[in-house]
Enzyme design. Structure first.
Site, PDB file in Angstrom:
ATOM      1  N   CYS A 113      -4.593   2.224  -3.686  1.00  0.00           N
ATOM      2  CA  CYS A 113      -3.262   3.284  -3.373  1.00  0.00           C
ATOM      3  C   CYS A 113      -1.991   2.040  -3.876  1.00  0.00           C
ATOM      4  O   CYS A 113      -1.194   1.712  -2.655  1.00  0.00           O
ATOM      5  CB  CYS A 113      -3.409   2.795  -1.420  1.00  0.00           C
TER       6      CYS A 113
ATOM      7  N   GLN B  62      -5.096  -5.470   7.251  1.00  0.00           N
ATOM      8  CA  GLN B  62      -5.743  -6.383   6.672  1.00  0.00           C
ATOM      9  C   GLN B  62      -5.412  -8.019   7.024  1.00  0.00           C
ATOM     10  O   GLN B  62      -6.416  -8.479   6.826  1.00  0.00           O
ATOM     11  CB  GLN B  62      -5.219  -6.488   4.980  1.00  0.00           C
TER      12      GLN B  62
ATOM     13  N   ASP C 162       3.039  -4.202   7.821  1.00  0.00           N
ATOM     14  CA  ASP C 162       1.864  -3.832   8.070  1.00  0.00           C
ATOM     15  C   ASP C 162       1.006  -4.889   8.062  1.00  0.00           C
ATOM     16  O   ASP C 162       0.430  -5.620   7.171  1.00  0.00           O
ATOM     17  CB  ASP C 162       2.101  -3.116   6.224  1.00  0.00           C
TER      18      ASP C 162
ATOM     19  N   HIS D 266       0.522  -1.156   0.401  1.00  0.00           N
ATOM     20  CA  HIS D 266      -0.175  -0.107  -0.298  1.00  0.00           C
ATOM     21  C   HIS D 266       0.843   0.976  -0.361  1.00  0.00           C
ATOM     22  O   HIS D 266       2.046   1.019   0.080  1.00  0.00           O
ATOM     23  CB  HIS D 266      -0.696  -0.155   1.257  1.00  0.00           C
TER      24      HIS D 266
ATOM     25  N   LYS E 268     -10.336  -1.019   9.972  1.00  0.00           N
ATOM     26  CA  LYS E 268     -10.771  -2.314   9.545  1.00  0.00           C
ATOM     27  C   LYS E 268     -10.831  -3.512  10.260  1.00  0.00           C
ATOM     28  O   LYS E 268     -11.271  -4.679   9.548  1.00  0.00           O
ATOM     29  CB  LYS E 268      -9.326  -2.678   9.447  1.00  0.00           C
TER      30      LYS E 268
END
Ligand code: 7TS
Length: 414
Positions: A372, A210, A207, A130, A233
């Site tokens: 993104c 998600q 990261d 991202h 999220k």
């Protein structure tokens, strides 16, 4: 709330009744919300906690000795403990509250980068990052003279593991990798890379934006140095997230922002910094949303993340089969063997923006564009995709409706 016993007890209609926003019509059609990778909807437990905070205990935290301030501080710190347990960190001192993944990644790029990088050092990322795991590294690379290297992927949207591991050398000071791709759904073999990074003296950043609501996250088992995630999220509020960091490293690296809360002592000559985690939490934080974040974690723990993921995976298989069989020219983008419940796709001969717009007229919210991840789109030689992403409250009936609607839309557009 105690976890419920089995997945068979999971009642999707019961879950749906917890989400007020789902029970409305948009554009004259019942809302079908399939943009969960962008942000999930919020259960009433989270929404009610926000108004509880403002109605009952609004006060600035860590500063007052009055009762309200103590209550607000206790609830704020209770969320920190909840997050610690959720990702199995050793100590709450290792959980830094931020605005979300983007700020967490900027924090680590800036503070770790200033501490660890010099000219010629390498930062390693992947093709499917991202923008928020690309641009902060470019900024710190420019400042320090470090070099950004990128692990390639195959046509299915999977990292090339051998090539990637070979790029991870003693020159690599920082490896920053997305756990799960937001654009493709690919689950990356982060553990394999972290293990290799231990042998090359490389700091590891994950990261987890998600991954947080779909995969079990255990930072001690992963043995990563940093991990970022966003509450919004995972059924929580916007504007809050965390950066997990190993205590020894957080102690060594400089603060990100200066101001109140992050100091022990200030004079015009010299300032000493507060202990962890406060050293990285300058200013009045997002108290209400942080407090309500705990409700989201409780919600996931109640139903069980594994059980929720099992349902989402069932939806993924059902939708993939149905769309492939029934939509002529359906082209899935990102077909990794190991993926979460995200379906990115194009339909031959139809522009993805038109599909997004026309599905919206049918009451269906999907994502359209580059998500993104522009460098990933360039690598795949596509301008963008349509993306359907599932959460636990989605149903097979909604997928049936999507399929019928998409068929209609494609027919009209061709
Ligand atoms: N990393 C990944 C993998 C993401 O999916 C996102 C947001 C971020 C970082 C940034 O998180 P934020 O909470 O700070 O914004 N992804 C998306 C998306 O896929 N559609 O909208 C936002």
């Amino acid at each position: 709330m105690e976890p419920i016993a089995t997945f068979s007890a999971l009642d999707i209609q019961q879950i749906r009744s917890d989400f007020p926003i789902l029970h409305q019509s948009l554009n004259g059609k019942p809302l079908v919300y399939f943009d969960n990778a962008a942000t999930t909807q919020k259960p009433k437990q989270v929404i009610e906690k926000l108004s509880y905070y403002y109605n009952t205990i609004n006060a600035n935290i860590h500063r007052g000795i009055h009762t309200l301030a103590e209550k607000a501080t206790a609830e704020y710190e209770a969320t920190r403990e909840s997050v610690r347990s959720f990702i199995n960190a050793k100590e709450t001192a290792e959980i830094i509250f931020t605005q979300g993944t983007t700020q967490s990644l900027n924090l680590v790029a800036s503070s770790l980068g200033r501490y660890a990088l010099k000219a010629g050092d390498e930062i390693l990322i992947t093709t499917m990052e991202h923008h928020s795991n690309i641009v902060p590294w470019q900024m710190i690379a420019e400042l320090t003279g470090a070099i950004l290297k990128v692990i390639p992927i195959n046509e299915k949207g999977e990292i090339l593991i051998e090539e990637g591991l070979a790029m991870l050398t003693e020159r690599t000071k920082i490896l920053s990798m997305v756990y799960v791709s937001n654009a493709l759904g690919t689950i990356n073999p982060v553990k394999t890379f972290i293990e290799k990074a231990k042998t090359t003296g490389t700091y590891t950043v994950i990261d987890g934006a998600q991954a947080s609501s779909h995969l079990d996250i255990d930072v001690q088992a992963l043995d990563c140095d940093f991990l970022a995630l966003s509450a919004h999220k995972m059924y929580g509020p916007t504007g809050v997230g965390i950066l997990y960091g190993k205590k020894t490293i957080l102690e060594a690296i400089p603060p990100y922002q200066g101001g109140g809360e992050m100091i022990k002592d200030v004079s015009f000559e010299v300032t000493t910094y507060n202990e962890l985690p406060y050293k990285f939490e300058a200013g009045t934080p997002n108290i209400a949303d942080t407090i309500a974040f705990k409700e989201a974690i409780d919600y996931i723990n109640h139903y069980g993340k594994a059980e929720m993921a099992q349902w989402e995976n069932e939806l993924l298989s059902y939708a993939t089969e149905k769309l492939t069989a029934e939509i002529e020219g359906f082209r899935p983008i990102g077909t990794a063997d190991n993926k979460i419940s995200v379906i990115s796709f194009l339909v031959d001969g139809v522009h993805h923006h038109d599909i997004g717009l026309m599905l919206d007229h049918e009451g269906i919210a999907i994502r359209t564009g580059h998500h993104c991840t522009q460098p990933l789109m360039s690598r795949l030689q596509i301008p963008g995709t349509n993306r359907v992403s599932f959460a636990v409250y989605n149903t097979k009936e909604e997928i049936d409706y999507l399929t019928t609607s998409l068929k209609k839309v494609v027919k009209r557009l061709r």
